[in-house]
Write a protein that holds these residues in place. Structure first.
Motif, short mmCIF file in Angstrom:
data_model
loop_
_atom_site.label_atom_id
_atom_site.label_comp_id
_atom_site.label_asym_id
_atom_site.label_seq_id
_atom_site.Cartn_x
_atom_site.Cartn_y
_atom_site.Cartn_z
N MET A 1 -21.23 -15.44 -9.62
CA MET A 1 -20.88 -14.14 -9.10
C MET A 1 -19.63 -13.65 -9.83
SD MET A 1 -20.01 -12.95 -5.20
CE MET A 1 -21.63 -13.32 -4.60
N PHE A 2 -19.65 -12.37 -10.18
CA PHE A 2 -18.51 -11.78 -10.86
C PHE A 2 -18.42 -10.30 -10.51
CE2 PHE A 2 -22.12 -12.13 -13.74
CZ PHE A 2 -22.30 -10.83 -14.18
N THR A 3 -17.25 -9.72 -10.74
CA THR A 3 -17.00 -8.31 -10.44
C THR A 3 -16.63 -7.59 -11.72
OG1 THR A 3 -16.26 -8.86 -8.21
CG2 THR A 3 -15.59 -6.71 -9.08
N LEU A 4 -17.22 -6.41 -11.90
CA LEU A 4 -16.95 -5.57 -13.07
C LEU A 4 -16.34 -4.26 -12.62
CD1 LEU A 4 -20.40 -6.00 -14.85
CD2 LEU A 4 -18.27 -7.18 -15.41
N LYS A 5 -15.43 -3.73 -13.41
CA LYS A 5 -14.86 -2.40 -13.19
C LYS A 5 -15.76 -1.41 -13.94
CE LYS A 5 -11.30 0.26 -11.99
NZ LYS A 5 -11.07 0.63 -10.62
N VAL A 6 -16.40 -0.51 -13.19
CA VAL A 6 -17.38 0.40 -13.76
C VAL A 6 -16.92 1.85 -13.54
CG1 VAL A 6 -19.79 1.15 -13.69
CG2 VAL A 6 -19.22 -1.26 -13.30
N SER A 7 -16.87 2.63 -14.60
CA SER A 7 -16.42 4.02 -14.52
C SER A 7 -17.60 4.96 -14.29
CB SER A 7 -15.74 4.43 -15.83
OG SER A 7 -14.64 3.62 -16.08
N GLY A 8 -17.32 6.07 -13.63
CA GLY A 8 -18.30 7.14 -13.53
C GLY A 8 -19.21 7.10 -12.32
N MET A 9 -19.09 6.12 -11.47
CA MET A 9 -19.94 6.07 -10.28
C MET A 9 -19.36 7.00 -9.22
SD MET A 9 -20.96 2.06 -9.78
CE MET A 9 -19.32 1.65 -9.19
N THR A 10 -20.17 7.97 -8.78
CA THR A 10 -19.68 8.94 -7.82
C THR A 10 -20.55 9.09 -6.58
OG1 THR A 10 -20.83 10.72 -8.97
CG2 THR A 10 -18.53 10.30 -9.62
N CYS A 11 -21.74 8.47 -6.59
CA CYS A 11 -22.66 8.69 -5.47
C CYS A 11 -23.66 7.54 -5.34
CB CYS A 11 -23.42 10.00 -5.66
SG CYS A 11 -24.50 9.99 -7.11
N GLY A 12 -24.49 7.64 -4.33
CA GLY A 12 -25.52 6.63 -4.12
C GLY A 12 -26.51 6.56 -5.27
N GLY A 13 -26.76 7.69 -5.90
CA GLY A 13 -27.66 7.70 -7.06
C GLY A 13 -27.10 6.88 -8.21
N CYS A 14 -25.80 6.93 -8.38
CA CYS A 14 -25.14 6.13 -9.41
C CYS A 14 -25.30 4.64 -9.11
CB CYS A 14 -23.66 6.48 -9.51
SG CYS A 14 -23.32 8.19 -9.98
N ILE A 15 -25.10 4.30 -7.86
CA ILE A 15 -25.26 2.89 -7.46
C ILE A 15 -26.69 2.44 -7.72
CG2 ILE A 15 -25.30 1.32 -5.48
CD1 ILE A 15 -22.95 2.98 -4.35
N ASN A 16 -27.66 3.29 -7.39
CA ASN A 16 -29.06 2.94 -7.65
C ASN A 16 -29.33 2.76 -9.14
OD1 ASN A 16 -29.75 2.97 -4.93
ND2 ASN A 16 -30.39 5.11 -4.97
N ALA A 17 -28.75 3.61 -9.96
CA ALA A 17 -28.95 3.50 -11.41
C ALA A 17 -28.37 2.20 -11.95
CB ALA A 17 -28.32 4.70 -12.12
N VAL A 18 -27.17 1.83 -11.48
CA VAL A 18 -26.55 0.58 -11.91
C VAL A 18 -27.39 -0.61 -11.44
CG1 VAL A 18 -24.53 -0.91 -11.53
CG2 VAL A 18 -24.21 1.51 -12.07
N ALA B 1 -15.20 3.57 -4.02
CA ALA B 1 -13.76 3.81 -3.90
C ALA B 1 -12.96 3.06 -4.95
CB ALA B 1 -13.27 3.43 -2.51
N THR B 2 -13.35 1.82 -5.24
CA THR B 2 -12.61 1.02 -6.21
C THR B 2 -13.28 1.01 -7.59
OG1 THR B 2 -13.77 -1.01 -5.58
CG2 THR B 2 -11.69 -0.51 -4.43
N GLN B 3 -14.47 1.66 -7.68
CA GLN B 3 -15.21 1.70 -8.93
C GLN B 3 -15.52 0.29 -9.44
OE1 GLN B 3 -16.03 4.95 -10.98
NE2 GLN B 3 -16.18 5.20 -8.77
N THR B 4 -15.94 -0.60 -8.53
CA THR B 4 -16.29 -1.96 -8.91
C THR B 4 -17.72 -2.28 -8.50
OG1 THR B 4 -15.41 -2.87 -6.84
CG2 THR B 4 -13.93 -2.85 -8.76
N VAL B 5 -18.31 -3.21 -9.24
CA VAL B 5 -19.64 -3.72 -8.93
C VAL B 5 -19.55 -5.23 -8.93
CG1 VAL B 5 -22.03 -3.86 -9.73
CG2 VAL B 5 -20.76 -1.73 -10.01
N THR B 6 -19.98 -5.84 -7.84
CA THR B 6 -20.01 -7.29 -7.74
C THR B 6 -21.46 -7.73 -7.88
OG1 THR B 6 -18.09 -7.28 -6.30
CG2 THR B 6 -19.43 -9.28 -6.30
N PRO C 1 -19.73 3.25 -18.20
CA PRO C 1 -18.89 2.35 -19.00
C PRO C 1 -18.23 1.26 -18.15
CG PRO C 1 -18.41 4.64 -19.51
CD PRO C 1 -19.30 4.64 -18.31
N VAL C 2 -18.23 0.06 -18.69
CA VAL C 2 -17.60 -1.09 -18.03
C VAL C 2 -16.29 -1.38 -18.74
CG1 VAL C 2 -17.84 -3.53 -17.48
CG2 VAL C 2 -19.84 -2.03 -17.36
#
Length: 63
Positions: A1-18, A35-40, A60-61
C-alpha cells in the motif's frame, strides 16, 4: 500500500478516472481524498507503474 500526491482531481468523475486507470492494469483498492489531493492504493502494481497510469489518464503525480 502506498499514497501518491495527484494534481487536478476536483470531483467524483476525477476519482473514477484515476480508479479506472489503475484498475485497467491490475486489481486495486483505490481511496482518493480530494481535499488533500492524495490517492492511496493497495495494488500489485509498483508505485512507478501506478504513477505512470494515473499521469497518462491526465492527472499528474508529484514525485
Amino acid at each position: 500500500m502506498f499514497t501518491l500526491k495527484v494534481s487536478g482531481m476536483t470531483c467524483g468523475g476525477c476519482i473514477n478516472a484515476v480508479t479506472r486507470a489503475v484498475q485497467s492494469q491490475a486489481s486495486a483498492k483505490v481511496q482518493a481524498d480530494l481535499a488533500t489531493q492524495t490517492v492511496t492504493l493497495a495494488t500489485t502494481l509498483s508505485q512507478e507503474q501506478a504513477s505512470q497510469l494515473i499521469t497518462k489518464a491526465g492527472f499528474p503525480v508529484a514525485q
